[in-house]
Write a protein that holds these residues in place. Structure first.
Motif, short mmCIF file in Angstrom:
data_model
loop_
_atom_site.label_atom_id
_atom_site.label_comp_id
_atom_site.label_asym_id
_atom_site.label_seq_id
_atom_site.Cartn_x
_atom_site.Cartn_y
_atom_site.Cartn_z
N PHE A 99 77.79 -12.94 -21.64
CA PHE A 99 77.90 -11.63 -22.29
C PHE A 99 79.34 -11.37 -22.72
CE2 PHE A 99 79.26 -7.22 -21.53
CZ PHE A 99 78.55 -6.58 -22.55
N MET A 100 80.29 -11.59 -21.84
CA MET A 100 81.68 -11.29 -22.13
C MET A 100 82.23 -12.18 -23.24
SD MET A 100 83.19 -10.51 -18.31
CE MET A 100 84.66 -9.64 -18.85
N GLU A 101 81.79 -13.42 -23.29
CA GLU A 101 82.25 -14.34 -24.33
C GLU A 101 81.83 -13.86 -25.72
OE1 GLU A 101 81.97 -18.16 -21.27
OE2 GLU A 101 80.57 -18.00 -22.97
N MET A 102 80.75 -13.10 -25.81
CA MET A 102 80.33 -12.52 -27.09
C MET A 102 80.89 -11.12 -27.29
SD MET A 102 76.35 -13.90 -27.22
CE MET A 102 76.04 -13.85 -25.45
N HIS A 103 80.85 -10.32 -26.23
CA HIS A 103 81.27 -8.92 -26.35
C HIS A 103 82.76 -8.78 -26.64
CE1 HIS A 103 82.29 -4.91 -24.37
NE2 HIS A 103 81.59 -4.60 -25.45
N ARG B 251 74.88 -2.50 -33.59
CA ARG B 251 75.07 -2.70 -32.15
C ARG B 251 73.75 -3.14 -31.51
NH1 ARG B 251 79.34 -2.97 -28.33
NH2 ARG B 251 80.42 -1.38 -29.53
N ILE B 252 72.63 -2.55 -31.92
CA ILE B 252 71.34 -2.97 -31.40
C ILE B 252 71.09 -4.44 -31.75
CG2 ILE B 252 68.83 -2.66 -31.63
CD1 ILE B 252 69.40 0.35 -32.04
N ALA B 253 71.42 -4.81 -32.98
CA ALA B 253 71.24 -6.21 -33.39
C ALA B 253 72.13 -7.14 -32.57
CB ALA B 253 71.55 -6.37 -34.88
N LEU B 254 73.33 -6.70 -32.24
CA LEU B 254 74.21 -7.51 -31.40
C LEU B 254 73.59 -7.69 -30.02
CD1 LEU B 254 76.93 -8.93 -30.84
CD2 LEU B 254 77.84 -6.69 -30.16
N TRP B 255 73.09 -6.61 -29.43
CA TRP B 255 72.48 -6.72 -28.10
C TRP B 255 71.23 -7.59 -28.14
CZ3 TRP B 255 76.74 -5.97 -26.54
CH2 TRP B 255 77.36 -4.81 -26.11
N ASP B 256 70.44 -7.48 -29.22
CA ASP B 256 69.27 -8.37 -29.37
C ASP B 256 69.72 -9.83 -29.37
OD1 ASP B 256 67.59 -6.18 -29.54
OD2 ASP B 256 67.42 -6.25 -31.73
N GLY B 257 70.79 -10.11 -30.11
CA GLY B 257 71.31 -11.47 -30.18
C GLY B 257 71.85 -11.95 -28.84
N VAL B 258 72.53 -11.06 -28.12
CA VAL B 258 73.04 -11.41 -26.79
C VAL B 258 71.87 -11.81 -25.88
CG1 VAL B 258 74.11 -10.48 -24.69
CG2 VAL B 258 75.16 -10.06 -26.92
N ARG B 259 70.78 -11.05 -25.92
CA ARG B 259 69.61 -11.38 -25.10
C ARG B 259 69.07 -12.77 -25.44
NH1 ARG B 259 64.81 -8.06 -25.15
NH2 ARG B 259 64.49 -8.82 -23.01
N ARG B 260 69.03 -13.08 -26.73
CA ARG B 260 68.55 -14.43 -27.09
C ARG B 260 69.47 -15.50 -26.56
NH1 ARG B 260 67.42 -11.61 -31.96
NH2 ARG B 260 69.38 -12.34 -32.88
N GLU B 261 70.76 -15.24 -26.63
CA GLU B 261 71.74 -16.24 -26.20
C GLU B 261 71.72 -16.47 -24.69
OE1 GLU B 261 73.78 -18.21 -28.04
OE2 GLU B 261 72.73 -17.45 -29.81
N ILE B 262 71.47 -15.42 -23.94
CA ILE B 262 71.46 -15.58 -22.47
C ILE B 262 70.07 -15.91 -21.94
CG2 ILE B 262 73.45 -14.06 -22.20
CD1 ILE B 262 71.56 -11.89 -21.15
N GLY B 263 69.09 -15.99 -22.86
CA GLY B 263 67.77 -16.46 -22.48
C GLY B 263 66.86 -15.45 -21.86
N THR B 264 67.09 -14.14 -22.14
CA THR B 264 66.21 -13.12 -21.57
C THR B 264 65.30 -12.48 -22.62
OG1 THR B 264 67.91 -11.41 -21.84
CG2 THR B 264 67.82 -12.58 -19.73
N ALA B 265 65.52 -12.76 -23.90
CA ALA B 265 64.71 -12.14 -24.97
C ALA B 265 63.33 -12.77 -25.01
CB ALA B 265 65.41 -12.31 -26.31
#
Length: 271
Positions: A53-57, A257-271
């Motif tokens: 998360f931090m690496e993206m945020h 921001r919602i799109a960013l959080w959606d993308g973060v979820r995909r990247e960390i494998g929770t989406a």
């Protein structure tokens, strides 16, 4: 603003002057609710997910300052020879924001930018700062941020978020920048960060620098910067056209921001 005066009164206005803001807040309430109830906040529940998360945020921590600096350029004098600001109230506010963001005090009592605080928190949890530091270094060498983003290893959601922020900061009207700054950052950051802080309730001992970063933004944005940013937006949105532009900028900032959080979820494998 009184006739014949260049001073904007930042005291709360009464009556009709608040109607456009209230209408805008009602229009975006559902979108804002989607952002503040995003499932991602509950899913950053392991150190590994926190690292990713931090690496993206961190890119959103960085691009915030382009919005702030654009407002500082618009509302204060950053050129030589110096001239007094036309609107001292908003000028004081944005200078206070920049003071805190560029030179806040860290846990050690020494001045640090909030970006430096965040990078320190990344080091603390073992997150990789190399890609982001390369991003900064290549800009210092003269490369445009968009070109650097396209050539380094960052998720598409990060590239799109930063590109949208920079377009607004570089090319938006002042009222659009102020709206993105308020609705996309100062108004929602306390709610977002409170959820992350609750998830890391033992943060003061497990991840003290990250917890400190979250607490500082909850305090500053919730108690000081947020209310003043709202008044600054009201001061700058002087016409119906301005309010229409502010509304579109607000929706764009929240959706991104919602799109960013959606993308973060995909990247960390929770989406």
């Amino acid at each position: 603003m009184s006739e014949g005066s260049d001073t904007i009164d930042l005291r709360p206005a009464a009556g009709a002057e608040h109607d456009p803001l209230e209408r805008l807040q009602e229009e975006i309430a559902l979108l804002r609710g989607r952002l503040l109830s995003h499932p991602m906040y509950r899913e950053i529940d392991t150190r590994e997910r926190l690292r990713r998360f931090m690496e993206m945020h961190v890119f959103a921590v960085w691009d915030f300052m382009s919005l702030a600096k654009r407002l500082q350029r618009e509302l204060t004098c950053t050129e030589l020879p110096w001239l007094p600001p036309r609107f001292p109230g908003p000028a004081r506010f944005i200078n206070e924001v920049v003071l805190g963001e560029e030179t806040d005090l860290g846990l050690d009592g020494q001045p640090k930018s909030h970006l430096a605080l965040y990078l320190g928190a990344m080091d603390e949890v073992g997150a990789d700062t190399g890609v982001f530091r390369t991003f900064l270094a290549r800009q210092r060498e003269g490369e445009a941020p968009g070109a650097v983003l396209r050539s380094i290893r960052v998720p598409a959601c990060v590239r799109e978020f930063v590109a949208t922020t920079l377009r607004c900061a570089l090319h938006g009207e002042p009222v659009e920048v102020a709206s993105s700054f308020f609705f996309g950052r100062e108004d929602v950051i306390p709610g977002m960060f409170e959820q992350l802080l609750r998830l890391w309730e033992r943060g003061a001992t497990e991840v003290p620098h990250f917890a400190y970063y979250l607490r500082r933004h909850i305090e500053l944005d919730g108690e000081q910067h947020g209310p003043l940013a709202k008044r600054m937006l009201v001061a700058l949105a002087s016409t119906a056209h301005c309010w229409a532009a502010a509304a579109e900028a607000a929706r764009s900032a929240i959706r991104q921001r919602i799109a960013l959080w959606d993308g973060v979820r995909r990247e960390i494998g929770t989406a």
